[in-house]
Motif scaffolding. Sequence first.
Motif, PDB file in Angstrom:
ATOM      1  N   PHE A  91      -3.788   6.305 -12.373  1.00  0.00           N
ATOM      2  CA  PHE A  91      -3.358   4.651 -12.149  1.00  0.00           C
ATOM      3  C   PHE A  91      -4.189   4.395 -11.065  1.00  0.00           C
ATOM      4  O   PHE A  91      -4.674   2.930 -11.327  1.00  0.00           O
TER       5      PHE A  91
ATOM      6  N   LEU B 221      -8.098  -6.369 -14.882  1.00  0.00           N
ATOM      7  CA  LEU B 221      -7.125  -5.749 -15.212  1.00  0.00           C
ATOM      8  C   LEU B 221      -7.369  -4.276 -14.192  1.00  0.00           C
ATOM      9  O   LEU B 221      -6.104  -4.080 -13.871  1.00  0.00           O
ATOM     10  N   VAL B 222      -8.750  -3.896 -14.260  1.00  0.00           N
ATOM     11  CA  VAL B 222      -9.735  -3.399 -13.228  1.00  0.00           C
ATOM     12  C   VAL B 222      -8.441  -3.193 -11.849  1.00  0.00           C
ATOM     13  O   VAL B 222      -8.280  -2.507 -11.429  1.00  0.00           O
ATOM     14  N   ASP B 223      -8.170  -3.934 -11.325  1.00  0.00           N
ATOM     15  CA  ASP B 223      -7.573  -4.326 -10.163  1.00  0.00           C
ATOM     16  C   ASP B 223      -6.181  -4.471  -9.740  1.00  0.00           C
ATOM     17  O   ASP B 223      -5.383  -4.110  -8.435  1.00  0.00           O
ATOM     18  N   ILE B 224      -5.510  -4.137 -10.978  1.00  0.00           N
ATOM     19  CA  ILE B 224      -4.419  -3.891 -10.848  1.00  0.00           C
ATOM     20  C   ILE B 224      -3.650  -3.111 -10.072  1.00  0.00           C
ATOM     21  O   ILE B 224      -2.708  -2.925  -8.900  1.00  0.00           O
ATOM     22  N   PRO B 225      -4.261  -1.458  -9.977  1.00  0.00           N
ATOM     23  CA  PRO B 225      -3.629  -0.968  -9.062  1.00  0.00           C
ATOM     24  C   PRO B 225      -4.387  -0.948  -7.281  1.00  0.00           C
ATOM     25  O   PRO B 225      -3.302  -0.857  -6.867  1.00  0.00           O
ATOM     26  N   PHE B 226      -4.772  -1.619  -7.017  1.00  0.00           N
ATOM     27  CA  PHE B 226      -4.873  -2.127  -5.667  1.00  0.00           C
ATOM     28  C   PHE B 226      -3.909  -3.488  -5.293  1.00  0.00           C
ATOM     29  O   PHE B 226      -3.373  -2.899  -4.297  1.00  0.00           O
ATOM     30  N   ALA B 227      -3.230  -4.144  -6.479  1.00  0.00           N
ATOM     31  CA  ALA B 227      -2.473  -5.109  -5.885  1.00  0.00           C
ATOM     32  C   ALA B 227      -1.110  -4.535  -6.752  1.00  0.00           C
ATOM     33  O   ALA B 227       0.134  -5.010  -5.523  1.00  0.00           O
ATOM     34  N   LEU B 228      -0.442  -4.235  -7.674  1.00  0.00           N
ATOM     35  CA  LEU B 228       0.346  -3.917  -8.067  1.00  0.00           C
ATOM     36  C   LEU B 228       1.202  -2.576  -6.630  1.00  0.00           C
ATOM     37  O   LEU B 228       1.006  -1.727  -6.762  1.00  0.00           O
ATOM     38  N   PRO B 229       2.711  -2.888  -6.055  1.00  0.00           N
ATOM     39  CA  PRO B 229       2.971  -2.310  -5.657  1.00  0.00           C
ATOM     40  C   PRO B 229       3.885  -0.690  -5.902  1.00  0.00           C
ATOM     41  O   PRO B 229       3.652  -0.862  -7.135  1.00  0.00           O
ATOM     42  N   THR B 230       2.841   0.668  -5.241  1.00  0.00           N
ATOM     43  CA  THR B 230       3.351   1.235  -6.359  1.00  0.00           C
ATOM     44  C   THR B 230       4.062   2.305  -5.936  1.00  0.00           C
ATOM     45  O   THR B 230       4.498   3.286  -7.629  1.00  0.00           O
ATOM     46  N   ALA B 231       5.419   1.614  -5.989  1.00  0.00           N
ATOM     47  CA  ALA B 231       7.211   1.497  -6.546  1.00  0.00           C
ATOM     48  C   ALA B 231       6.974   1.471  -7.471  1.00  0.00           C
ATOM     49  O   ALA B 231       7.393   2.150  -8.694  1.00  0.00           O
ATOM     50  N   VAL B 232       6.439  -0.364  -7.870  1.00  0.00           N
ATOM     51  CA  VAL B 232       6.792  -0.257  -9.000  1.00  0.00           C
ATOM     52  C   VAL B 232       5.528   0.472 -10.306  1.00  0.00           C
ATOM     53  O   VAL B 232       6.424   0.925 -11.350  1.00  0.00           O
TER      54      VAL B 232
END
Lengths: 291, 278
Positions: free
Chosen positions: B150, B100-111
């Motif tokens: 985030f 989960l730590v990597d989610i901010p790398f992978a989740l598009p910023t608009a989302v």
Amino acid sequence: MAGAVTTVASLSSEARPKHLTEARPVRYLLIAIALLFIGVVIVLPMITVLSEAFRKGWSAYMDAIRDPDALAALRLTLLTAAIAVPLNTIFGVAAAWGITKFKFRGKNLLITFIDLPFSVSPVISGLVYILLFGAQGFFGPWLIGHDVKIVFAIPGIVLATMFVTFPFVARELLPLMEAQGVQDEEAAVSLGAKGWRTFWKVTLPNIKWGLLYGIILCNARAMGEFGAVSVVSGHIRGETNTLPLHIEILYNEYQYTASFAVASLLMLLAIITLVIKGLIEGKLASSKRGH
Amino acid sequence: MASNRIRKSALPGFRFSIGFTILYLSLIVLIPLAGLVVKTAGLTFPQFWETVTSQRVLASYRVSLLTALFAALVNVVFGLVVAWVLVRYRFPGKKIIDGLVDIPFALPTAVAGIALTSIYAPNGWIGRLLDPLGIKVSYTPLGITVALIFIGVPFVVRTVQPVLQELEAEMEESAALLGAYRWRTFRKVLLPELVPPLITGFALAFARGIGEYGSVVFISGNMPLKTEITPLLIITKLEQYEYSQATAIALVLLIISFALLLLINTLQRWTNRRLRSA
């Protein structure tokens, strides 16, 4: 950025003797703080996306996703990634080959240049193409004269995406190929193999997991990029909107449920990306150790 | 050295690979960035200075720098705790937390942006709890900070984790043998080793925060002088066809980012040397 991500084999607390770990209450407190932090900062937003997306039920969700504008945005997002990712992959492999298999002056400078897009604000990544190809830009008058549209059209979106995803593949391959050295390739060449054959038969099998790792991270960013694309997109519904831009439009029109429904698609992409990344990491660690 | 050169050149493809690299790098990255500098050079220095130090622009630097600074500091503290727990303890769900730590790398910023806005809006899950206390998050600088926290999570965790992993248990062992208490061992033995990666992680999160756009625009409210970040101001100027002003502000932002990049590279070389010698 992606280069900072490292696989960590866990060292269990049981393996540590008592005097080298903390008292039980301290351990539990630290674990609780970590869980609470990750829970509030990362998990809560993810749950929110799902809960908002399905607020009006399954059929409203499907309507939002099957909306013609949403499908057009999905097509443009896929098209953009289908151009940007392969080009950056070819670049990444060529750059890593040249940089890790040979010695030359200016190598560190070249690596610094390759990393540049990571430290540039996404907004600037879009702005630079407007300065080149916009109506007031350097090539603007020529482009208008020849009726070619780059910014506020699809080519601009592709270029801005290529800029922000530029270093991903090269960044993953550089340390991997550096660690593997040149012995395998030299052996193949001395046995009479040609350059391309050496690459396909020797190098590629050695780097395949690192390459795949770089490609999926590059792809996730290419499909999710918002700031850079927002600057160069004309924001024309059904024409120059990618999925992230479509989310913004729906949100600003107070169509929250539809906006979160589309957002949930991109969240799914992020989760799939991380699961694949987790699976590859084990293989990657062993391919680094193998040399 | 000479024999080295001959040995290396046994492999083919040097000219082709480096030629292609330099060509592609120039077309996609270097020429566009150079265009930014050339465009700004079209302004006289007083014009440039007036643009980049006008009241609204100065206010935007203030908002961007302060929120990024505060968010990066929060991430240093909690990032250290998360990295520590992930490396040293065993608990159920540890692998999932690590992922989960990597989610901010992978989740598009608009989302991330729309999700955070709805959580912290006055009727949102957390906003509802804070509203009676008089704390407003969405559409305030605090909201921008929340978005940047985030975005910054992975940077500190992923720079501290490998260093913590490499630290030799023997060092702590001898400290303990010499009678040091756990907290003292941490402060005197572990913390000095962790300072370089913590600063690197801080600088990475800070640099990312200054340039961040997607996760911030939704939650910030975008009020000039109050919650307007510098990247957004660049877009505003572009939409008003103030190209040279947008470019001048962008150049200042670019210079700040490059200065940070230089700092980060220096720190990382330092950390790597220490790791190797350990």
